[in-house]
Design a protein around this motif. Structure first.
Motif, PDB file in Angstrom:
ATOM      1  N   GLN A 172     142.722  25.757  46.372  1.00 43.19           N
ATOM      2  CA  GLN A 172     143.291  25.094  45.205  1.00 43.19           C
ATOM      3  C   GLN A 172     142.265  25.100  44.077  1.00 43.19           C
ATOM      4  O   GLN A 172     141.115  24.697  44.273  1.00 43.19           O
ATOM      5  N   HIS A 199     153.753  25.044  47.491  1.00 43.84           N
ATOM      6  CA  HIS A 199     152.440  25.361  48.052  1.00 43.84           C
ATOM      7  C   HIS A 199     152.221  24.582  49.350  1.00 43.84           C
ATOM      8  O   HIS A 199     151.717  25.129  50.336  1.00 43.84           O
ATOM      9  N   SER A 258     145.979  23.430  40.626  1.00 43.54           N
ATOM     10  CA  SER A 258     146.413  22.055  40.922  1.00 43.54           C
ATOM     11  C   SER A 258     147.271  21.448  39.813  1.00 43.54           C
ATOM     12  O   SER A 258     147.955  20.448  40.035  1.00 43.54           O
ATOM     13  N   GLN A 279     146.100  28.473  44.402  1.00 41.54           N
ATOM     14  CA  GLN A 279     147.047  27.607  43.703  1.00 41.54           C
ATOM     15  C   GLN A 279     146.344  26.715  42.700  1.00 41.54           C
ATOM     16  O   GLN A 279     145.397  26.006  43.033  1.00 41.54           O
TER      17      GLN A 279
END
Length: 269
Positions: free
Chosen positions: A222, A208, A198, A196
């Motif tokens: 992340q 998320h 940020s 993911q």
């Protein structure tokens, strides 16, 4: 100095609705029993979008039989099908059927260079809605060894006040349980990686966290500063640190769980 020869070969697979899945295989030339990675692009993407040619080249170089394809909605739009056909092709249910078709072709070794693939070792990599589809597919099939999703949504329901295509909205409503991504991830028996950025949108970032809470046993990474496409636009203008990090963690995860053989390198003359 050493080189790896990657063989690329296109394919075109017919579907039961008259559309086609257009794709490409990338694999190290002359290798056998390579684990398979099937790549699923996002809702607004396509197989040649932005980072995908680079990402799939890296996967092939890392020792994976790499399958990249356009979902059938791309063929529907390109061939100027009636609006109803295009709309139906854009639903998540059709996307899942397309992915199932590709996996059937892999399992039955009906794609190009099939003698290079080991159809008993299959991984999925999807971005955005393609990541959600990959999670659902991995949860519903016993033959997926690992799944990686980049910036997947946790909730496919259109936000309040947002316009939604009627076919897509109806499909989501009718399949609410099947499309429950946190639930699917929580009960997924195979290893999953969620990468993911940020700096993605607020709704995706909240999603998320919902995925992390629902399935803490999976792997979450992340990418600090990465947006929804890891800083990449189309046409591709080169790698970014965010994309490099996403690729590195993903290839490491897939190599660990699918265990490709080490690439045989040819000495350059």
């Amino acid at each position: 100095m050493s080189t790896i020869r990657i063989r690329r070969e296109a394919f075109r697979a017919p579907l039961d609705n008259g559309l086609f899945l257009n794709g490409e295989i990338k694999a190290i030339e002359g290798q056998k029993d390579l684990p398979v990675v099937v790549v699923a692009h996002g809702f607004r993407g396509f197989k040649e979008w932005g980072f995908w040619p680079h990402v799939t080249d890296v996967l092939a170089e890392q020792g994976f039989y790499t399958v990249v394809f356009d979902f059938s909605r791309i063929d529907a739009a390109a061939t100027k099908q009636p609006e109803a056909v295009i709309a139906q092709a854009r639903t998540l249910s059709r996307e899942l059927e397309d992915l199932e078709t590709i996996l059937t072709l892999v399992r039955e070794q009906r794609l190009p260079q099939s003698d290079s693939a080991d159809p008993t070792r299959i991984g999925l990599l999807g971005h955005s809605r393609g990541g959600a589809s990959s999670i659902i597919t991995a949860a519903e099939r016993a033959d997926i060894g690992a799944v990686a999703a980049w910036n997947p949504p946790s909730d496919l329901t259109p936000p309040a006040g947002a316009s939604a295509e009627p076919y897509i909205a109806a499909d989501i409503e009718q399949n609410a349980n099947r499309f429950d991504i946190p639930y699917k991830l929580a009960y997924l028996k195979r290893p999953a990686l969620i990468v993911q950025g940020s700096a993605d949108g607020e709704r995706i970032l909240l999603g998320h966290e919902a995925l992390r809470l629902a399935a803490p046993g999976h792997t979450f990474v992340q990418v600090q500063g990465g947006d929804h496409t890891f800083g990449v636009q189309h046409p591709f203008a080169g790698q970014t640190p965010f994309l490099d990090e996403a690729i590195s963690v993903t290839t490491g995860f897939l190599r660990h769980h699918l265990q490709p053989i080490e690439a045989v390198r040819e000495e350059a003359l």
